[in-house]
Design an enzyme around this catalytic site. Structure first.
Site, short mmCIF file in Angstrom:
data_model
loop_
_atom_site.label_atom_id
_atom_site.label_comp_id
_atom_site.label_asym_id
_atom_site.label_seq_id
_atom_site.Cartn_x
_atom_site.Cartn_y
_atom_site.Cartn_z
N TRP A 112 0.95 -1.10 -0.11
CA TRP A 112 0.00 0.17 0.06
C TRP A 112 0.82 1.23 -0.02
O TRP A 112 2.02 1.33 0.62
CB TRP A 112 -0.89 -0.07 1.20
CG TRP A 112 -1.46 1.24 1.62
CD1 TRP A 112 -1.17 2.28 2.74
CD2 TRP A 112 -2.80 1.86 1.28
NE1 TRP A 112 -1.91 2.99 2.82
CE2 TRP A 112 -3.06 3.00 1.74
CE3 TRP A 112 -3.44 1.36 0.25
CZ2 TRP A 112 -3.96 3.76 1.59
CZ3 TRP A 112 -4.61 2.20 -0.25
CH2 TRP A 112 -4.78 3.36 0.44
N ASP A 166 4.15 -5.06 4.09
CA ASP A 166 3.83 -6.22 5.24
C ASP A 166 5.05 -7.04 5.42
O ASP A 166 5.77 -7.24 4.39
CB ASP A 166 2.64 -6.93 5.04
CG ASP A 166 1.38 -5.94 5.06
OD1 ASP A 166 1.32 -4.76 5.69
OD2 ASP A 166 0.29 -6.44 4.84
N1 ABN Z 1 -1.76 -4.45 5.51
C1 ABN Z 1 -1.85 -4.71 7.07
C2 ABN Z 1 -3.16 -5.68 6.78
C3 ABN Z 1 -2.86 -6.70 7.19
C4 ABN Z 1 -3.80 -7.89 7.41
C5 ABN Z 1 -5.05 -7.34 7.14
C6 ABN Z 1 -5.22 -5.96 7.04
C7 ABN Z 1 -4.27 -5.02 7.00
#
Ligand code: ABN
Length: 174
Positions: A96, A115
């Site tokens: 993102w 992430d």
């Molecule tokens: N990008 C963070 C995230 C991970 C898992 C679920 C929602 C958001």
């Protein structure tokens, strides 16, 4: 004599008549010096320099400037840092992207919220600032996505905030 020969003969005579050896050497030397300066011209060299904004604030606090559009557990509280994953986890290749203002220099930076994947969720420092986020039905504009779905392991652990560039406003080039 064919046309080709005549053309080159005429050219050679014209050069011989209009320039002496010294003149030729002078022009040739000037061309060499001119050509050698070309690599020194400022051709997009700045684009290769890493963007390292001046820092202020606490990267383990949700208020830290880079986190303006984050949604997740801060890797800085989970054994990693704001731009590295904790040991034993893998950074997602898809992310993102947000734009956050650095309070030190007043400039806007493009931030990639990669992430970290491969361990169960970290569970500390949940941070949800969500700037620019849209509901999940606008999936192209939502940050509520597990980016680990693009990694080897789809198990989400925490989120980083990596500066990937300076954001320029349209029009004024700043
Ligand atoms: N990008 C963070 C995230 C991970 C898992 C679920 C929602 C958001």
């Amino acid at each position: 004599m064919n046309l080709f020969d005549r053309f080159f003969e005429r050219k050679a005579r014209s050069v011989a008549q209009t320039s002496g050896r010294r003149g030729f050497l002078k022009k040739f030397g000037a061309t060499l010096v001119g050509a050698s300066t070309i690599p020194l011209l400022p051709v997009a060299r700045a684009a290769d320099a890493p963007v390292l904004p001046q820092e202020a604030g606490d990267p383990s606090s949700c208020d830290y400037w880079r986190y303006c559009a984050v949604d997740g557990f801060l890797c800085d509280c989970c054994g990693g840092s704001y731009n590295t994953c904790p040991p034993g986890t893998e950074m997602s290749p898809i992310t993102w992207i947000g734009t956050c203002r650095n309070p030190v220099d007043g400039r806007n930076y493009v931030i990639s919220y990669n992430d970290c994947c491969g361990k169960t969720q970290c569970g500390t420092c949940l941070c949800q600032r969500d700037e620019g986020d849209r509901p999940i039905y606008r999936s192209d504009k939502s940050n509520d996505v597990n980016w680990c779905l693009g990694a080897t392991s789809s198990v989400y652990h925490c989120s980083t905030a990596i500066v990937v560039g300076i954001a320029f406003d349209k029009g004024n080039g700043k």
